[in-house]
Motif scaffolding. Structure first.
Motif, PDB file in Angstrom:
ATOM      1  N   ARG A  59      43.304 -18.282  -9.838  1.00 18.44           N
ATOM      2  CA  ARG A  59      43.785 -16.912  -9.694  1.00 18.44           C
ATOM      3  C   ARG A  59      42.707 -16.046  -9.058  1.00 18.44           C
ATOM      4  NH1 ARG A  59      41.945 -13.122 -13.211  1.00 18.44           N
ATOM      5  NH2 ARG A  59      43.002 -11.077 -13.222  1.00 18.44           N
ATOM      6  N   PRO A  60      43.057 -15.314  -7.985  1.00 17.43           N
ATOM      7  CA  PRO A  60      42.070 -14.411  -7.376  1.00 17.43           C
ATOM      8  C   PRO A  60      41.703 -13.288  -8.342  1.00 17.43           C
ATOM      9  CG  PRO A  60      43.948 -14.776  -5.907  1.00 17.43           C
ATOM     10  CD  PRO A  60      44.337 -15.303  -7.260  1.00 17.43           C
ATOM     11  N   SER A  61      40.434 -13.014  -8.463  1.00 14.91           N
ATOM     12  CA  SER A  61      39.992 -11.881  -9.281  1.00 14.91           C
ATOM     13  C   SER A  61      38.757 -11.293  -8.633  1.00 14.91           C
ATOM     14  CB  SER A  61      39.667 -12.327 -10.714  1.00 14.91           C
ATOM     15  OG  SER A  61      38.555 -13.200 -10.743  1.00 14.91           O
ATOM     16  N   ARG A  62      38.524 -10.035  -8.913  1.00 13.66           N
ATOM     17  CA  ARG A  62      37.296  -9.440  -8.405  1.00 13.66           C
ATOM     18  C   ARG A  62      36.130  -9.886  -9.284  1.00 13.66           C
ATOM     19  NH1 ARG A  62      36.500  -4.966 -11.548  1.00 13.66           N
ATOM     20  NH2 ARG A  62      38.339  -4.205 -12.673  1.00 13.66           N
ATOM     21  N   GLN A  63      34.952  -9.814  -8.730  1.00 18.53           N
ATOM     22  CA  GLN A  63      33.780 -10.347  -9.415  1.00 18.53           C
ATOM     23  C   GLN A  63      32.953  -9.227 -10.023  1.00 18.53           C
ATOM     24  OE1 GLN A  63      30.066 -12.501  -7.515  1.00 18.53           O
ATOM     25  NE2 GLN A  63      31.722 -13.994  -7.756  1.00 18.53           N
ATOM     26  N   ILE A  64      32.448  -9.459 -11.223  1.00 18.22           N
ATOM     27  CA  ILE A  64      31.493  -8.554 -11.843  1.00 18.22           C
ATOM     28  C   ILE A  64      30.234  -9.358 -12.159  1.00 18.22           C
ATOM     29  CG2 ILE A  64      33.361  -7.170 -12.830  1.00 18.22           C
ATOM     30  CD1 ILE A  64      32.560  -8.345 -15.602  1.00 18.22           C
ATOM     31  N   MET A  65      29.190  -8.652 -12.512  1.00 24.58           N
ATOM     32  CA  MET A  65      27.944  -9.310 -12.897  1.00 24.58           C
ATOM     33  C   MET A  65      27.668  -9.049 -14.376  1.00 24.58           C
ATOM     34  SD  MET A  65      26.881 -10.854 -10.187  1.00 24.58           S
ATOM     35  CE  MET A  65      25.233 -11.348 -10.764  1.00 24.58           C
ATOM     36  N   VAL A  66      27.354 -10.119 -15.090  1.00 21.54           N
ATOM     37  CA  VAL A  66      26.872 -10.013 -16.466  1.00 21.54           C
ATOM     38  C   VAL A  66      25.411 -10.431 -16.414  1.00 21.54           C
ATOM     39  CG1 VAL A  66      27.107 -10.824 -18.834  1.00 21.54           C
ATOM     40  CG2 VAL A  66      29.150 -10.488 -17.423  1.00 21.54           C
ATOM     41  N   GLY A  67      24.537  -9.448 -16.335  1.00 18.75           N
ATOM     42  CA  GLY A  67      23.144  -9.758 -16.048  1.00 18.75           C
ATOM     43  C   GLY A  67      23.060 -10.378 -14.668  1.00 18.75           C
ATOM     44  N   ASN A  68      22.451 -11.561 -14.592  1.00 20.19           N
ATOM     45  CA  ASN A  68      22.343 -12.259 -13.310  1.00 20.19           C
ATOM     46  C   ASN A  68      23.418 -13.320 -13.131  1.00 20.19           C
ATOM     47  OD1 ASN A  68      21.483 -14.090 -15.193  1.00 20.19           O
ATOM     48  ND2 ASN A  68      19.554 -14.618 -14.179  1.00 20.19           N
ATOM     49  N   VAL A  69      24.444 -13.314 -13.985  1.00 20.32           N
ATOM     50  CA  VAL A  69      25.503 -14.312 -13.928  1.00 20.32           C
ATOM     51  C   VAL A  69      26.771 -13.687 -13.358  1.00 20.32           C
ATOM     52  CG1 VAL A  69      26.976 -15.853 -15.279  1.00 20.32           C
ATOM     53  CG2 VAL A  69      24.551 -15.628 -15.854  1.00 20.32           C
ATOM     54  N   PRO A  70      27.267 -14.176 -12.211  1.00 16.23           N
ATOM     55  CA  PRO A  70      28.529 -13.656 -11.677  1.00 16.23           C
ATOM     56  C   PRO A  70      29.714 -14.196 -12.472  1.00 16.23           C
ATOM     57  CG  PRO A  70      27.692 -15.415 -10.266  1.00 16.23           C
ATOM     58  CD  PRO A  70      26.657 -15.192 -11.329  1.00 16.23           C
ATOM     59  N   VAL A  71      30.690 -13.342 -12.699  1.00 14.92           N
ATOM     60  CA  VAL A  71      31.898 -13.724 -13.421  1.00 14.92           C
ATOM     61  C   VAL A  71      33.104 -13.270 -12.604  1.00 14.92           C
ATOM     62  CG1 VAL A  71      33.266 -13.411 -15.524  1.00 14.92           C
ATOM     63  CG2 VAL A  71      30.771 -13.553 -15.677  1.00 14.92           C
ATOM     64  N   GLY A  72      33.994 -14.208 -12.326  1.00 18.50           N
ATOM     65  CA  GLY A  72      35.163 -13.895 -11.519  1.00 18.50           C
ATOM     66  C   GLY A  72      34.935 -14.221 -10.057  1.00 18.50           C
ATOM     67  N   GLY A  73      35.940 -13.933  -9.246  1.00 20.10           N
ATOM     68  CA  GLY A  73      35.845 -14.268  -7.830  1.00 20.10           C
ATOM     69  C   GLY A  73      35.756 -15.769  -7.653  1.00 20.10           C
ATOM     70  N   ASP A  74      34.801 -16.196  -6.815  1.00 21.70           N
ATOM     71  CA  ASP A  74      34.622 -17.635  -6.587  1.00 21.70           C
ATOM     72  C   ASP A  74      33.468 -18.207  -7.400  1.00 21.70           C
ATOM     73  OD1 ASP A  74      32.539 -16.412  -5.298  1.00 21.70           O
ATOM     74  OD2 ASP A  74      32.836 -17.399  -3.366  1.00 21.70           O
ATOM     75  N   ALA A  75      32.998 -17.444  -8.398  1.00 23.09           N
ATOM     76  CA  ALA A  75      31.893 -17.921  -9.238  1.00 23.09           C
ATOM     77  C   ALA A  75      32.384 -19.022 -10.170  1.00 23.09           C
ATOM     78  CB  ALA A  75      31.307 -16.768 -10.052  1.00 23.09           C
ATOM     79  N   PRO A  76      31.500 -19.935 -10.569  1.00 26.21           N
ATOM     80  CA  PRO A  76      31.904 -20.972 -11.527  1.00 26.21           C
ATOM     81  C   PRO A  76      32.413 -20.359 -12.822  1.00 26.21           C
ATOM     82  CG  PRO A  76      29.743 -21.460 -10.585  1.00 26.21           C
ATOM     83  CD  PRO A  76      30.091 -20.075 -10.162  1.00 26.21           C
ATOM     84  N   HIS A 106      37.396   6.914 -16.424  1.00 23.86           N
ATOM     85  CA  HIS A 106      35.981   7.320 -16.401  1.00 23.86           C
ATOM     86  C   HIS A 106      35.236   6.658 -15.242  1.00 23.86           C
ATOM     87  CE1 HIS A 106      36.947   8.667 -20.513  1.00 23.86           C
ATOM     88  NE2 HIS A 106      35.894   9.450 -20.401  1.00 23.86           N
ATOM     89  N   ASP A 107      35.992   6.161 -14.276  1.00 24.16           N
ATOM     90  CA  ASP A 107      35.433   5.557 -13.063  1.00 24.16           C
ATOM     91  C   ASP A 107      34.490   4.395 -13.375  1.00 24.16           C
ATOM     92  OD1 ASP A 107      35.180   5.292 -10.281  1.00 24.16           O
ATOM     93  OD2 ASP A 107      33.380   6.556 -10.232  1.00 24.16           O
ATOM     94  N   PHE A 108      34.908   3.564 -14.336  1.00 26.55           N
ATOM     95  CA  PHE A 108      34.141   2.360 -14.660  1.00 26.55           C
ATOM     96  C   PHE A 108      35.010   1.151 -14.376  1.00 26.55           C
ATOM     97  CE2 PHE A 108      32.229  -0.991 -17.125  1.00 26.55           C
ATOM     98  CZ  PHE A 108      30.871  -0.755 -16.968  1.00 26.55           C
ATOM     99  N   HIS A 109      34.468   0.202 -13.598  1.00 29.26           N
ATOM    100  CA  HIS A 109      35.282  -0.922 -13.140  1.00 29.26           C
ATOM    101  C   HIS A 109      34.622  -2.289 -13.364  1.00 29.26           C
ATOM    102  CE1 HIS A 109      37.860   2.077 -11.248  1.00 29.26           C
ATOM    103  NE2 HIS A 109      36.747   2.643 -10.800  1.00 29.26           N
ATOM    104  N   ASP A 110      33.423  -2.293 -13.929  1.00 26.79           N
ATOM    105  CA  ASP A 110      32.728  -3.572 -14.167  1.00 26.79           C
ATOM    106  C   ASP A 110      33.107  -4.114 -15.542  1.00 26.79           C
ATOM    107  OD1 ASP A 110      31.441  -3.481 -11.714  1.00 26.79           O
ATOM    108  OD2 ASP A 110      29.775  -2.300 -12.512  1.00 26.79           O
TER     109      ASP A 110
END
Length: 377
Positions: free
Chosen positions: A12-29, A173-177
């Motif tokens: 499923r396509p999703s936008r990516q966020i960062m949790v510290g230095n770990v990408p979550v979502g998108g094409d990240a593992p 509140h304009d927060f999207h991460d």
């Protein structure tokens, strides 16, 4: 070995966020998470538990922060951890502010549960200032009273509506991460809720079957629920919730991902349930091998079969294989080809050495290829 078309998973396509230095979502593992169960204000015990989870391969780890003593200790815990820390907050917004300042990479908090819009704004501002993501966590066991009155009971629609309500507060509140979970202990309820939510939002989804049970029962329920969602391409990060030590949750999580071919980490063992034809004690041998090979991170496969009925066929498909034979002598296969015999005595040690050597060979080959690619750029 190439992936067959019938093994393909369309994620499923999703936008990516960062949790510290770990990408979550998108094409990240797809990442594997767990949660500590030591008192957080005991920083030493919590760090020791985090270290065991790191050794098991955890990508992200959650720490409960119920009081000031916990958020105070969180500073030391974050400094010591090699993986991003999620601060688990319930109701008290000041703990979220303290956790963000202490270095948490993510806040697990439901904005609709912390009071006024001013409090939400403070949490959002703290998250933005400290580079924190937020994880919304909806749970069938703690649904809002108005939703229970509306729907009569926890149901997929109620969980999804709760999630969308919390999401709207953050967006206002304009927060999207943010990432979202809609967990339930009922497998059917959880899976249906995630399927509905996946169609309604584009954010990363955190998968879990909550309060799944003990090591065996919880593993089965989580494998069915999380596994079926991942198979349908839904899910960007997972936590297997077990009444077991956190490192066991991590190992089960990776086994689910390995079974689906989503992430290959460590040794994938193919073994038979054993029968009267077995030429050696398969059950005990596999138990010892799984314990002895936990330090191997390199993706590879090992088949351990008790007799020649299915043994040679399985061995042809694995990096290393052993098939039980007569008179205590067993055939060892390397890269699918018969290579040599091994005796009962010392067989486990022998296989461990073969696996370690194969892992070193694969690592060296990968390093050479990577160096060649860099030189070509």
């Amino acid at each position: 070995m190439s992936i067959r078309p019938w093994r393909d998973i369309a994620r499923r396509p999703s936008r990516q966020i960062m949790v510290g230095n770990v990408p979550v979502g998108g094409d990240a593992p797809v990442t594997v998470q767990t949660m500590t169960n030591t008192p957080t204000d005991d920083a030493r015990a919590t760090i020791d538990q985090i270290r065991r989870c790191e050794e098991a391969g955890v990508d992200i780890i959650r720490v409960s922060c119920p009081d000031v003593a916990s958020t105070t200790a969180l500073k030391q815990i974050v400094r010591a951890s090699r993986v991003p820390i999620v601060a688990d907050i319930h109701f008290h917004y000041k703990r979220a502010l303290e956790a963000a300042d202490a270095g948490a990479a993510c806040l697990r908090i439901n904005p609709g549960n912390i009071g006024s819009s001013d409090r939400v704004r403070e949490v959002v501002n703290a998250a933005k200032a400290n580079g924190c993501a937020i994880r919304i966590g909806v749970n069938a066991g703690s649904l809002e009273k108005d939703l229970l009155e509306k729907y009569g009971e926890p149901c997929p629609e109620a969980l999804v509506e709760s999630a969308l309500d919390h999401i709207k507060i953050l967006q206002d509140h304009d927060f999207h991460d943010y990432k979202v979970a809609v967990k339930a202990s009922d497998v059917f309820l959880a899976v249906a809720a995630y399927q509905q939510l996946a169609e309604a939002v584009d954010c990363p989804l955190h998968l879990g079957i909550t309060e799944a049970g003990g090591l065996i029962g919880g593993t089965v329920k989580s494998s069915i629920g999380i596994g079926s969602l991942l198979w349908f391409g839904i899910g960007d990060t997972i936590r297997v919730s077990l009444s077991a030590e956190p490192e066991e949750e991590v190992r089960v999580g990776f086994e689910i991902l390995k079974a689906l071919g989503i992430r290959n980490r460590g040794v994938r063992v193919v073994s038979c349930p054993s029968c009267a034809r077995q030429g050696f004690d398969v059950i005990r041998t596999v138990q010892k091998l799984e314990e002895r090979l936990q330090h191997i991170r390199t993706p590879m496969s090992l088949s351990v079969l008790g007799c020649v009925v299915n043994g040679p066929g399985e061995a042809r498909e694995t990096d290393i294989g052993v098939t039980g034979g007569g008179a205590g002598r067993h055939m060892v296969y390397l890269s699918g080809v018969t290579d040599h015999h091994v005796e009962d005595e010392g067989m486990v040690e022998h296989i461990v050495r073969l696996v370690e050597a194969k892992a070193a060979e694969i690592d060296a080959r990968e390093a050479t290829l990577e160096a060649g690619a860099i030189a070509a750029e």
